[in-house]
Design an enzyme around this catalytic site. Structure first.
Site, PDB file in Angstrom:
ATOM      1  N   GLU A 428       0.851  -1.201   0.000  1.00 47.95           N
ATOM      2  CA  GLU A 428       0.000   0.000   0.000  1.00 47.95           C
ATOM      3  C   GLU A 428       0.874   1.233   0.000  1.00 47.95           C
ATOM      4  OE1 GLU A 428      -2.107   0.390   3.645  1.00 47.95           O
ATOM      5  OE2 GLU A 428      -3.037   2.311   3.114  1.00 47.95           O
ATOM      6  N   ASP A 501      -1.026  -1.038   5.605  1.00 49.96           N
ATOM      7  CA  ASP A 501      -0.893  -0.446   6.935  1.00 49.96           C
ATOM      8  C   ASP A 501      -1.836  -1.121   7.914  1.00 49.96           C
ATOM      9  OD1 ASP A 501      -0.351   3.035   5.913  1.00 49.96           O
ATOM     10  OD2 ASP A 501       0.937   1.248   5.961  1.00 49.96           O
ATOM     11  N   ASP A 503      -3.970   0.037   9.717  1.00 57.21           N
ATOM     12  CA  ASP A 503      -5.033   0.996  10.109  1.00 57.21           C
ATOM     13  C   ASP A 503      -6.274   0.736   9.260  1.00 57.21           C
ATOM     14  OD1 ASP A 503      -3.465   3.676   8.173  1.00 57.21           O
ATOM     15  OD2 ASP A 503      -4.529   1.844   7.593  1.00 57.21           O
ATOM     16  N   ASP A 505      -7.652   2.300   6.697  1.00 59.20           N
ATOM     17  CA  ASP A 505      -7.436   2.340   5.228  1.00 59.20           C
ATOM     18  C   ASP A 505      -6.768   1.043   4.771  1.00 59.20           C
ATOM     19  OD1 ASP A 505      -6.830   5.820   4.232  1.00 59.20           O
ATOM     20  OD2 ASP A 505      -8.615   4.545   4.407  1.00 59.20           O
TER      21      ASP A 505
END
Ligand code: 28F
Length: 645
Positions: A428, A501, A503, A505
């Site tokens: 990503e 990541d 997180d 997203d």
């Protein structure tokens, strides 16, 4: 020079009596001591109750998650034997819970060993629990026996009173010194019980959670036919569910299958004695052979094959969803390989293929319209396959600049041509892509950074998906085609690793990529070649005489352990994204095969996989809202947010 002892004697042999081996190396018996291993304790007991029901004794199984962190399982079977076991001079139930592997030799019932993690018997659950309390309703009496502290007998078998009931109740509480987390997950247990209920038609499964008051019941009169309907709820079937059942030579056979339009994956889920056989085996190959032969014979007989060339198995299985469930008596039960996820019993192959061939041939004759549509669908698949093969041959001839160009500007290739050993990291964002490019093993690791969010490919056409730049790059990079033309043998990588990541997203991009691979490269998953990288959340470090010592942590439990190991004066860095790690941190914590943690993507719970993709990623937001309301406990999220603040 290491000193080698050669005078071993009896005193050196470490006699691990009873259940000690399990407590010494739990992962050998339940795969791991993480939350998956924790739930294996439940599966062992549930499988014993299921075995009793499958033998026709009792048709309701109740599981309760208690407030004290224990779980109880109750069946209405004959009750575990309480008579004295001849050579151990102990009651049978005591042997069943205190002797390792007593599940196999000890009981004449099917000895479950699929996945290597089942069938080690109730003794493993007992060994890894702070208490294990067994109540047996048998011979008009309430019999009771209790073990504590890793399976030690504390209350010998006693009679508590009279009863009219029959069956077995087992209540156990996992040992927190063995399991970092001892919190049971309602959905995980519900998913497993639902699968068992589909496989055991007519048996009631009830799950109660005393922590929340939530209850769920699973009961399917039509068994695996209802399982199939649930799997195909969001597809367009070509026919009703086709169901065949019979008992032949002591084997009980059930198959349920259905063809769907616009689905070129083949989804076949097979079971032996109600335990999933993820790598298939003789029951699955028998079924596949039979279906291919029946459709080819019908097509030839009715002159439906203009090309006169036989349909291949993959042509006949395109768009097929099937469930195969066989009951195999213990004396014939064989597995292939060590992990025992593949049924080996030879006799099953002929029994199933003869049975399914005759039933399918009859079904096609009796359902002419369906038969003609099915053959047409198979011929289309055959033509598409031939066209793809021709295109591949031409492409090999002329090196098309376009593909090379597309690849060159994004992909950092691996230098080796050893495709099986090579790994493709789909990363990503550019910054993480940069660190991954610099930190990687240049020989075997290729890096493909993704820009922005990929398209949601659930219920989009192949053409629309291929028009998306990100996916066409991924398709060309892997080099094995896509959709019905995907050929796993052409893949240029032994592992495809999604690295995003830790997180929201990142999680969203991960689900979008998983949706893509699930729909358009399903063999990458079923052949165990798709992985998700697990970057650490924290690094705990400290300078000691100008030398930096450090430890990575992937969750809050490991964070506390790392703080203890690094000792006073530690510093904690929180990695909010891959981009916050420099290349050598990213390499050693997430990419180095020797130290990284990878999660293999597998379709363990077929219904859950199908639901997660079609409901959570699908267009119908009302279905998604219903799923979220049913499965997401918002006050739990609030407390979580509280804690994190
Ligand atoms: C909640 C967990 O474990 N139920 C079980 C039985 C019943 C028998 C049995 C089990 C066969 C010969 C050893 C009873 N009567 N639920 C459970 N129910 N095990 S486990 O037998 C064990 C072996 O001896 C049983 C007659 N035959 C079998």
């Amino acid at each position: 020079m290491k000193e080698f002892k050669d005078n071993y004697n009896a005193s050196d042999i470490d006699i691990l009596d009873g259940l000690d081996p399990v407590r010494k190396r739990p992962a050998m018996y339940i795969g791991s001591t993480n939350v998956r291993g924790l739930h294996h304790l439940v599966w062992e007991i549930v499988d014993n109750a299921v075995d009793e029901a499958i033998n026709g004794y009792g048709n309701s199984i109740t599981v309760i998650i208690h407030k004290d962190g224990s779980v109880s399982v109750q069946d209405e079977g004959r009750g575990i034997p309480v008579d004295i076991h001849e050579n151990s001079k102990k009651p049978a139930v005591e042997v069943l819970f205190t002797v390792l592997h007593s599940g196999g030799k000890f009981n004449s019932k099917a000895y479950r060993t699929s996945g290597g993690l089942h069938g080690v018997g109730a003794s493993v659950t007992n060994a890894l629990s702070v208490y294990c309390d067994v109540t047996i309703f048998k011979n008009g009496l309430i019999n009771h026996i209790r073990f504590e502290n890793g399976g030690k007998l504390v209350v010998p078998l006693e009679v508590l009173g009279k009863t009219k009931k029959h069956g077995t109740l087992v209540r156990f509480k996992p040992d927190p010194t063995i399991f970092p987390t001892v919190v049971f997950n309602f959905d995980t247990i519900a998913g497993k019980l639902q699968e068992k209920a589909f496989l055991l038609k007519g048996v009631h499964f009830l799950l109660k959670d005393e922590r929340t008051g939530i209850e769920k019941e699973f009961f399917y009169e039509r068994g695996i036919s209802e399982y199939l309907e649930s799997l195909n709820v969001n597809k367009t079937p070509l026919s009703d569910v086709i169901y065949f059942e019979s008992t032949i030579d002591e084997f009980n056979i059930e198959v349920a299958f259905q063809y769907c339009l616009n689905d070129y994956n083949e989804s076949i889920y097979s079971y032996a004695n109600n335990i999933r056989t993820p790598d298939g085996g003789t029951h699955e190959t028998g079924f596949k052979t039979a279906i291919t032969k029946a459709v080819n014979d019908y097509a030839e007989e009715h002159n439906l094959l203009r090309s006169k060339t036989k349909l291949e198995g993959s042509d006949v299985r395109e768009g097929l969803t099937a469930i195969i469930s066989v009951q195999v008596p213990e004396k014939y039960l064989e597995y292939e390989g060590q992990t025992k996820t593949k049924l080996g019993t030879p006799a099953i192959y002929n029994v199933i293929s003869n049975f399914v061939y005759s039933q399918m041939s009859y079904y096609l004759t009796e359902n002419k319209e369906f038969a003609v549509n099915l053959v047409k669908k198979c011929v289309d698949a055959q033509n598409a396959r031939n066209a793809a093969r021709k295109a591949k041959e031409e492409a090999r001839g002329t090196k098309t600049k376009k593909i090379d160009f597309v690849l060159s500007d994004k992909l950092t290739p691996a230098q080796s041509k050893d495709y099986e050993k090579n790994e493709l990291f789909i990363v990503e964002g550019e910054s993480a892509g940069g660190s991954a490019r610099k930190g990687r093993d240049r020989m075997h690791q290729a890096i493909l950074p993704l820009r922005g969010k990929p398209l949601n490919t659930d219920s989009v056409t192949l053409e629309k998906m291929k028009s998306n730049q990100e996916f066409s790059t991924i398709i060309n990079t892997i080099g094995a085609g896509v959709g019905q033309n995907f050929d796993i043998d052409d893949a240029k990588y032994g592992k495809v690793i999604i690295m995003t990541d830790a997180d929201d997203d990142g999680a969203h991009i991960q689900t979008l990529l998983l949706t893509f691979f699930y729909h358009f490269m399903r063999p990458l998953i079923t052949n165990g070649k798709l992985f998700v990288a697990c970057p650490p959340l924290y690094r705990v470090s400290k300078e000691v005489n100008h030398k930096l010592i450090y430890k990575y942590a992937w969750d809050n439990i490991q964070l506390e352990q790392a703080k203890k190991e690094i000792g006073a004066g530690y510093h904690v860095s929180r990695f909010k994204g891959l981009g916050e790690m420099n290349e050598e941190q990213l390499w050693e914590s997430t990419m180095d095969p020797k130290t990284r943690q990878l999660t293999k993507v597998a379709i363990e719970d077929p219904l859950l996989a199908e639901q997660n993709v079609s409901i959570l990623m699908g267009k119908d937001s009302s279905q998604r809202r219903k799923w979220v309301e049913e499965h997401v406990d918002f006050n739990e999220i609030d407390t979580f947010i509280e804690e994190v603040k």
